[in-house]
Each structure stands twice: as C-alpha cells, then as structure tokens.
Design a protein around this motif. Structure first.
Motif, PDB file in Angstrom:
ATOM      1  N   UNK A 320      33.911  37.905  27.792  1.00 53.22           N
ATOM      2  CA  UNK A 320      34.537  37.552  29.398  1.00 53.22           C
ATOM      3  C   UNK A 320      35.036  36.517  29.597  1.00 53.22           C
ATOM      4  N   UNK A 321      34.273  35.247  29.082  1.00 51.36           N
ATOM      5  CA  UNK A 321      34.745  33.694  29.470  1.00 51.36           C
ATOM      6  C   UNK A 321      36.700  33.797  28.641  1.00 51.36           C
ATOM      7  N   UNK A 322      37.442  34.685  28.057  1.00 51.06           N
ATOM      8  CA  UNK A 322      38.592  35.161  27.831  1.00 51.06           C
ATOM      9  C   UNK A 322      39.177  35.301  28.930  1.00 51.06           C
ATOM     10  N   UNK A 323      38.583  36.498  29.706  1.00 53.43           N
ATOM     11  CA  UNK A 323      38.830  37.147  30.714  1.00 53.43           C
ATOM     12  C   UNK A 323      38.542  36.768  32.155  1.00 53.43           C
ATOM     13  N   UNK A 324      37.852  35.523  32.561  1.00 54.14           N
ATOM     14  CA  UNK A 324      37.639  35.116  33.402  1.00 54.14           C
ATOM     15  C   UNK A 324      38.811  34.010  33.186  1.00 54.14           C
ATOM     16  N   UNK A 325      39.506  33.904  32.226  1.00 53.94           N
ATOM     17  CA  UNK A 325      40.523  32.403  32.569  1.00 53.94           C
ATOM     18  C   UNK A 325      41.781  33.321  31.774  1.00 53.94           C
ATOM     19  N   UNK A 326      41.721  34.600  32.567  1.00 57.28           N
ATOM     20  CA  UNK A 326      43.134  35.235  32.331  1.00 57.28           C
ATOM     21  C   UNK A 326      43.538  35.803  31.541  1.00 57.28           C
ATOM     22  N   UNK A 327      43.175  36.127  30.401  1.00 56.20           N
ATOM     23  CA  UNK A 327      43.226  36.041  28.449  1.00 56.20           C
ATOM     24  C   UNK A 327      42.357  37.181  28.334  1.00 56.20           C
ATOM     25  N   UNK A 328      41.658  38.598  29.151  1.00 60.89           N
ATOM     26  CA  UNK A 328      41.575  39.342  29.010  1.00 60.89           C
ATOM     27  C   UNK A 328      42.531  40.275  28.037  1.00 60.89           C
ATOM     28  N   UNK A 329      41.246  41.061  27.526  1.00 61.25           N
ATOM     29  CA  UNK A 329      41.892  42.526  26.266  1.00 61.25           C
ATOM     30  C   UNK A 329      42.614  43.098  26.989  1.00 61.25           C
ATOM     31  N   UNK A 330      44.300  43.261  26.420  1.00 59.81           N
ATOM     32  CA  UNK A 330      45.090  44.165  27.599  1.00 59.81           C
ATOM     33  C   UNK A 330      44.982  43.974  29.407  1.00 59.81           C
ATOM     34  N   UNK A 331      44.896  42.431  29.433  1.00 52.76           N
ATOM     35  CA  UNK A 331      45.303  41.863  30.719  1.00 52.76           C
ATOM     36  C   UNK A 331      43.675  41.859  31.946  1.00 52.76           C
ATOM     37  N   UNK A 332      42.543  42.383  31.572  1.00 53.41           N
ATOM     38  CA  UNK A 332      41.815  43.053  32.306  1.00 53.41           C
ATOM     39  C   UNK A 332      41.430  42.030  33.181  1.00 53.41           C
ATOM     40  N   UNK A 333      40.539  41.970  34.515  1.00 51.00           N
ATOM     41  CA  UNK A 333      40.058  41.079  34.845  1.00 51.00           C
ATOM     42  C   UNK A 333      38.386  40.826  34.634  1.00 51.00           C
ATOM     43  N   UNK A 334      38.105  39.809  34.315  1.00 48.32           N
ATOM     44  CA  UNK A 334      36.744  39.597  34.500  1.00 48.32           C
ATOM     45  C   UNK A 334      35.702  40.768  35.028  1.00 48.32           C
ATOM     46  N   UNK A 335      35.690  41.003  36.101  1.00 40.81           N
ATOM     47  CA  UNK A 335      35.102  41.756  36.506  1.00 40.81           C
ATOM     48  C   UNK A 335      35.226  43.545  35.847  1.00 40.81           C
ATOM     49  N   UNK A 336      36.441  43.478  35.994  1.00 36.08           N
ATOM     50  CA  UNK A 336      36.699  45.246  35.638  1.00 36.08           C
ATOM     51  C   UNK A 336      36.167  45.093  33.875  1.00 36.08           C
ATOM     52  N   UNK A 337      36.463  43.799  33.238  1.00 39.29           N
ATOM     53  CA  UNK A 337      35.446  43.581  31.401  1.00 39.29           C
ATOM     54  C   UNK A 337      33.954  43.714  31.718  1.00 39.29           C
TER      55      UNK A 337
END
Length: 522
Positions: A320-337
């Motif tokens: 979730x932290x990676x997604x919050x920093x725009x590094x989510x798996x597949x480019x997903x946002x933190x909210x989407x994840x």
C-alpha cells in the motif's frame, strides 16, 4: 491503468461475484458481550422488550410475476457452479419512480426467485436484499452454493436488486475517465490537495448522474428502495413480507419496517447500520472493520505459513505504501489496491484456508512484480462494488456529510489511526459531497414483529458496531430481538456460516426468536 476521457459507455450489465463460506457449529452464550453504547468496554448487555401481539401472517403470493428460467445465466454471472436441484427464475416489475415526492413515471425492478425440488409450493417467500453493497442477484447464487440452500427446504427466496443495480438495469452516467479517477481518488492528478483534485472530478460525475436520472434525482435512497419492496408486496397481494437485509439491504428492510410496520411478518437484519448514521460515522466504523479484518487475515496467514511470509500485515503495508508513492503493482493507485484487498476480505473465495492463501498469493505475486492476479481482483472489485448505480444509491443514502475541510482533517487523522486504510477511507467521503441532500427514513414505531440481528466481528464493509445501534432502534420500536454474532471475517453472517443460518431457518418457520444470543466461532 490510466484512462482517457471518452464518451459514456452503453448500458452494460456486468456482475461478477464469487463468494464462498465457512461453516461452524452453533455456540450459545448466556451473556455474550455485544457492541452497545453503554459501559466502558465496546460491548454491553443485550436488552429486549416485552413480547407484543404477534406479527401479521405469512402467505404465498396470490399474483405471481412473469417468471422466466435464468438458472444458468445468473449462476454464470456470479462465477458460481449451478447448485444441483436449485432453480432460478428472473422477473421484473414496475415501481413508481417517486411516489414520496410526487415525480411521475415508473422504474423497473429486477428480481430473482430461487426454489429447489423440496421447496413447498404454497410457502411464502423470503425477500432478500443486499442493497448497494453488491447486487442481490449476485449474492443470491453464492449464498445458495453455501448455506442458503437450507432456506429453500421451507421457503423460496426472492432477491430484489436496488434501482440502477444488477437486474434492475445498470445505470450508465459516468464516463470511463470519471470512473477511473474516482477509483484512483485522483491520485495521479497534479497538485498537493487531494480533496480538491477529487472534488473537481466528483462534481462533474454528480452533475452527469443527476441529469441522467432526472426527474428521479431524489428517488434512489433507502426510503424509495423500501417503497419498491412495498410495490412487490402489493403486486403479490399478500398481507406482509418476510425480509432478510444484508448490509445496506438491512437499512432498506429497516426503512420498510419504519414506513410499513404492520406489513412485516419476519425481519432479519444481517450486518446492519442504523438509518440515521452520519456519513463520517459510517466511514469510521467501516475503516475500523477493515483494519480488524486485515489483522484477522494476517493472524490466519501466519498460522498457515501463507505466501506472504512471517509478517503478512507488514507485507500488505509495504504494498500500500508503494502504491501511495506511485509505485503500485501494475501502476495501480493506493485506493484501487486498498479497495481490491477489502473486497477480497469481505467476499472471500473458498473456505477460510483457501481464501487466506488465495489473497496472500495474489499479494505475494504483486510484490514479486506479477500484476496479473491483482489486476483481476481490481476488475472484480469494480464490477462488484463500484458501478454507477452504486455511486448514485450510496450517495443518495449519505447523511450529514462532512465539509471538504473536515475531510482534509480526517485524511491526516485517520491516516495515523488506521495506517493501512485510513487515508483512502477519508477521501472516499468526497464522493458524495456534491450529491443532493437526502432525508433520513423514519425508524420503526410500534413494531409487532420480533427481530433477528446478525453481525460479523471483522466486517470490512460496515464494521461491527451496527448491531448494537440497531438493537437500540428495535427496543425503541417496542419489539424484542436476539443477536447472532459470527467471529470470522466477511460481510454477512448468514452468507458465511451455517451457524447463523440455523437460527434464521427456525425463526422463519415459527416467528419466534432464539432463547439466547449466539456466538458463532470463526
């Protein structure tokens, strides 16, 4: 994962749900600790009022709808194998668009009826609704594949979809850009004010949707959903309904009991929230449930030596932290994840062990760079929980919404208190800030029907505080109640544990509540 602005989609019905359940043995507790507003602990003693005159009778419909077999289609849409001996029939009926406010016209309501080879032909149906949480027509086949089949031994089940959801005709009022930006909570927009960024998107989406449903822009709330149930009752020409509401569907059933108390023969409220709950309070309870569900998942994960390793919660936090920093798996946002994880916890696939290992496997793959499984879960989440109809209905129900400045405060506050899900939960309040204000349906008064209350200890959709609040509402209405609490993870005790279904079957048959409250182990 980014979308570009397009013209609105054509109406598409797309419902994918795959939910399975874990059974348990009934457990009785003479004085179980249930959530109430009394005492210093989160739980207090249950109360009941004196038994009143009995509820109205249950009768089979005198006038049937135009049912057509849809067994294969509905089971397939729910990604569930057909249940041997169970038949599903679909129909629709026209309800008044807005009898409460005087707008003329009608709207089509979709329903699914389940029967089995053993269902008595002269039995009254159990009317079931999940409200805005997910289409009732998607939850029904999943329920039947697990615990719901026991109901069919005595009663048919009729699932009613809310307006603009599922078989009631999916609304199509946002374009793909708006949907994606709202899923992402505008994370990838420039600027340092996420509330302002999301508000700009939501304002356009709100205008588009209210224009689409006009003149019924005030006709998609709990009160109107309750009137759709009344239209079904009058069409059937029966004196009263047996109602099972799950999640938001419990609010719909409670609203029906408030507006038509003498037309309720049975009332089962599973994972409920009170009708008057404010938007901020509901979101707070929900995020508490999400954190509790994550903790329970992590503990089970450790016990199973799941693919996430020795610190599953830490692994989820890192993702979730990676997604919050725009590094989510597949480019997903933190909210989407976050919403994908919550969906998996709320509507698990497989028994407890399979569900835990399944989600852990998806997240472990994401950590290793394989975004395929998480993208599949994201797609399931969007079709199951984030449709235009759910946006319209849930915002129509949202009461006493916070101001944008209050949301900004909550983004900071909840981000600290609920580190995995708090920021996303706070920003979700922006979705309804521009929606026309609605009215709270009236609570039941002089209710003659005993009420069976079901709840889940770790519910990521509504949390676990609603049972206590609704129990107080039932007491004030003059009716007795009993509680059945499942100590597992998921949304809807009656869906996930046989332990909760047994009291429901007995209550439907006799109209009498269990002698004691019940705990169901996880």
């Amino acid at each position: 994962m980014r979308w570009h602005r397009q013209l609105p989609r054509t109406l598409v019905v797309s419902v994918v749900a795959s939910v399975v359940v874990a059974g348990c043995a009934p457990g009785l507790a003479a004085n179980p600790n249930f959530a109430t507003d009394s005492g210093n602990s989160p739980q207090g003693q249950p109360q009941t009022s004196a038994q009143q005159a009995g509820p109205p009778p249950l009768e089979a419909p005198k006038n049937e709808l135009q049912w057509q077999d849809c067994t294969s289609r509905v089971f397939s849409q729910a990604a569930v194998s057909p249940v041997t001996g169970v038949n599903l029939d679909c129909a629709s009926y026209d309800a008044d668009l807005d009898s409460l406010n005087g707008a003329t016209g009608t709207i089509s309501i979709g329903v699914v009826r389940a029967t089995s080879t053993g269902t008595p032909r002269d039995a009254a149906p159990l009317v079931m609704t999940t409200g805005t949480d997910l289409p009732s027509s998607a939850q029904l086949p999943v329920w039947l594949s697990r615990t719901g089949g026991d109901i069919l031994k005595t009663n048919p089940i009729v699932a009613v979809d809310r307006r603009g959801i599922g078989l009631s005709g999916d609304l199509d009022c946002r374009d793909s850009f708006e949907r994606q930006e709202m899923m992402d909570q505008a994370q990838f927009e420039s600027g340092d004010d996420p509330v302002a960024n999301l508000s700009a998107i939501v304002q356009t989406a709100t205008t588009n949707c209210t224009d689409t449903i006009a003149p019924g822009d005030s006709a998609y709330d709990n009160a109107h959903a309750a009137e759709d149930l009344e239209k079904l009752r009058s069409t059937w020409d029966v004196p009263a309904l047996a109602l099972l509401g799950i999640g938001n569907g419990a609010q719909v059933a409670l609203a029906y009991a408030g507006s038509h108390p003498n037309k309720v023969a049975r009332l089962v409220l599973d994972s409920p929230l009170p009708l008057g709950v404010a938007a901020e309070a509901a979101a707070d309870q929900r995020v508490k449930g999400q954190q509790a569900a994550l903790d329970a998942f992590a503990a089970q994960c450790v016990a199973l030596a799941c693919p996430l390793g020795p610190d599953p919660k830490g692994a989820v936090a890192d993702l979730l932290s990676a997604a919050r920093d725009d590094r989510g798996p597949g480019g997903v946002s933190v909210a989407t994840l976050a919403n994908a994880i919550v969906t998996s916890l709320a509507y698990p696939v497989g028994d407890r062990t399979a569900a835990t290992n399944g989600l852990a496997g998806v997240l472990a793959a994401a950590r290793s760079g394989d975004a395929g499984p998480i993208n599949a879960l994201v797609n399931r989440t969007e079709s199951l929980r984030l449709t235009d109809g759910q946006f319209v209905n849930s915002c129509s129900d949202a009461l006493n919404r916070p101001t944008p400045d209050r949301v900004r405060e909550l983004v900071v506050e909840w981000g600290k208190v609920y580190p995995q899900f708090g920021t996303v939960a706070a920003l979700s309040l922006v979705n309804c800030l521009n929606w026309p204000s609605g009215k709270q349906p009236g609570d039941p008064n002089d209710l003659k029907t005993p009420v069976l209350l079901l709840g889940v200890q770790n519910d990521p959709i509504v949390g676990n505080e609603g049972v206590a609040a609704v129990a107080a509402t039932v007491i004030n209405s003059g009716a007795p109640s009993r509680r059945v609490i499942w100590q597992g993870v998921g949304h809807g005790a009656s869906v996930y544990t046989q332990c909760a279904v047994a009291p429901v079957v007995s209550y439907l048959s006799s109209g009498e509540l269990p002698e004691t409250d019940t705990y169901c182990p996880a």
